[in-house]
Design an enzyme around this catalytic site. Structure first.
Site, mmCIF file in Angstrom:
data_model
loop_
_atom_site.group_PDB
_atom_site.id
_atom_site.type_symbol
_atom_site.label_atom_id
_atom_site.label_comp_id
_atom_site.label_asym_id
_atom_site.label_seq_id
_atom_site.Cartn_x
_atom_site.Cartn_y
_atom_site.Cartn_z
ATOM 1 N N LYS A 1 -13.913 -7.672 -5.785
ATOM 2 C CA LYS A 1 -14.219 -8.038 -4.333
ATOM 3 C C LYS A 1 -15.834 -8.080 -4.223
ATOM 4 O O LYS A 1 -16.569 -7.150 -4.692
ATOM 5 C CB LYS A 1 -13.956 -6.482 -3.683
ATOM 6 C CG LYS A 1 -12.426 -6.346 -3.275
ATOM 7 C CD LYS A 1 -11.997 -5.605 -2.299
ATOM 8 C CE LYS A 1 -10.526 -5.524 -1.779
ATOM 9 N NZ LYS A 1 -9.749 -5.233 -3.107
ATOM 10 N N LYS B 1 0.888 -1.088 0.109
ATOM 11 C CA LYS B 1 -0.048 -0.002 0.046
ATOM 12 C C LYS B 1 0.974 1.327 -0.011
ATOM 13 O O LYS B 1 1.680 1.312 0.882
ATOM 14 C CB LYS B 1 -0.846 -0.052 1.094
ATOM 15 C CG LYS B 1 -1.834 -1.260 1.358
ATOM 16 C CD LYS B 1 -2.436 -1.724 0.161
ATOM 17 C CE LYS B 1 -3.380 -3.204 0.253
ATOM 18 N NZ LYS B 1 -4.087 -3.500 -0.938
HETATM 19 MG MG MG Z 1 -6.931 -2.532 -3.802
#
Ligand code: MG
Length: 369
Positions: free
Chosen positions: A265, A165
């Site tokens: 997702k 990230k």
């Molecule tokens: Mg992502």
């Protein structure tokens, strides 16, 4: 077979350590998960789970799931759970939009269907592939040295694919990307997930400064339009994640050539009935996918592993197991677990996970008789 009762449980899922996304812009310590138990008049019971990654990651939040279920659940009592398209149309009529609210209910109906016919969910979603499901780690934003430490810890547990990230400070981001590349690129696959933190000019500067590093870049900017600007002026493979909410979003991303990979997702797109359609479109159009949940316990993760397990290995990249980062286990000893960077969908009928009721406590809401 008809739905007789829907029980809703709320569970806090603490992370084993605090986690930062998007260059430190977003911080997480616990997740608010909703588990759903659907009972039928034939004694078959199904389970589902919906768990946004906190309230700041997506336009979704735990209390929103339960408020949405309060609108939808009375419409499902008496419905036939194996008719998944009918169930989904009923939910979309009872509450237009709000896809993430519906995912747990959809999954619980699939679990019932799988148990009723004696097949694991991966067999209902296209058939089990022989290759195990490759997992990727999720590496919190930190200093370059901290991120190397986090990746080393994930490697010790078998992970060879990592979603690191980054975001926010582009000078530091270039350092993070170069450092991780220098240490790991020869042996591991790296994705630099920006989680919407850059503006297009920043994304273009960073990505063009590290073209020699390789790696994938994920959701560099907030909107699909901004990501399209980045796509047109950079070379690295691009993944869209938070921009994908509907089938139409994926069609648009492909039509406009915004990305080569999507983050599928399941909770975000509204459950497995809808996710499977998106999966099939991506297979047809040559888009690779990270198939996973937005968050949740081993129950939610195992469902995503079933979908990945039934997807051609050529079209799946990594699957992330949220439960691997939690201190609470809803079904000890069950479900898809990390086995040195890989996992497989259970052989049991349906989802293959029965949560431990002593962990869940009492329902916070019940519908039906
Ligand atoms: Mg992502």
């Amino acid at each position: 077979m008809k739905i007789t009762r829907i029980n809703v449980y709320q569970l806090d899922l603490p992370l084993s350590k605090p986690y930062w996304l998007s260059g430190g812009r977003l911080r997480f310590e616990r997740l608010d998960s909703t588990l759903v138990e659907i009972e039928t008049d034939e004694g078959v019971t199904g389970w589902g789970e919906g768990c946004p990654w906190g309230s700041t990651y997506l336009p979704a939040f735990g209390k929103g799931i339960r408020a949405g279920i309060d609108e939808i659940a009375p419409q499902l009592v008496g419905a036939e759970p194996h008719r998944l398209d009918v169930i989904n149309r009923t939910m979309d009529t009872a509450l237009p939009g709000h896809p993430y609210v519906k995912s747990a209910l959809d999954l619980a109906c699939w679990d019932i269907l799988g148990k009723a016919v004696g097949l694991p969910l991966c067999e209902l979603w296209g058939g089990r592939t022989i290759e195990p499901v490759s997992l990727h780690s999720s590496i919190s934003t930190g200093t370059p040295d901290e991120m190397v430490e986090y990746v080393e810890a994930a490697r010790a547990r078998g992970y060879r694919m990592h979603s690191a990230k980054v975001g926010a400070d582009i000078v530091l981001d270039i350092d993070r990307i170069r450092t991780l590349t220098n240490v790991f690129a020869a042996t591991d696959a790296l994705t630099f997930d920006v989680n919407r933190a850059w503006l297009p000019d920043q994304a273009i500067q960073v990505m063009n400064a590290v073209t020699d590093c390789g790696g994938y870049f994920e959701q560099p900017c907030e909107t699909m339009e901004e990501c399209l600007t980045v796509r047109r002026q950079t070379r690295q493979p691009l993944c869209l994640d938070e921009s994908i909410h509907t089938y139409q979003d994926v069609v648009r991303a492909q039509t406009e050539r915004v990305c080569e990979v999507i983050g599928l997702k399941v909770g975000r797109v509204g459950g497995y009935t809808k996710a499977r359609r998106i999966r099939d479109f991506c297979v047809a159009m040559g888009l690779r996918m990270n198939i996973e949940e937005t968050g949740g316990s081993v129950l939610a993760d195992t469902a995503a592993v079933h979908l990945a397990q039934s997807t051609p290995v050529t079209h799946r990249r990594g699957t992330w197991l949220c439960h691997d980062m939690l201190t609470v286990d809803t079904a000890p000893g069950q479900g898809a677990r990390n086995e040195m960077g890989q996992t497989v969908a259970p052989e049991l009928a349906g989802l293959g996970v029965e949560p431990d009721l002593s962990v869940l406590g009492s329902p916070v809401a019940s519908y039906g008789s």
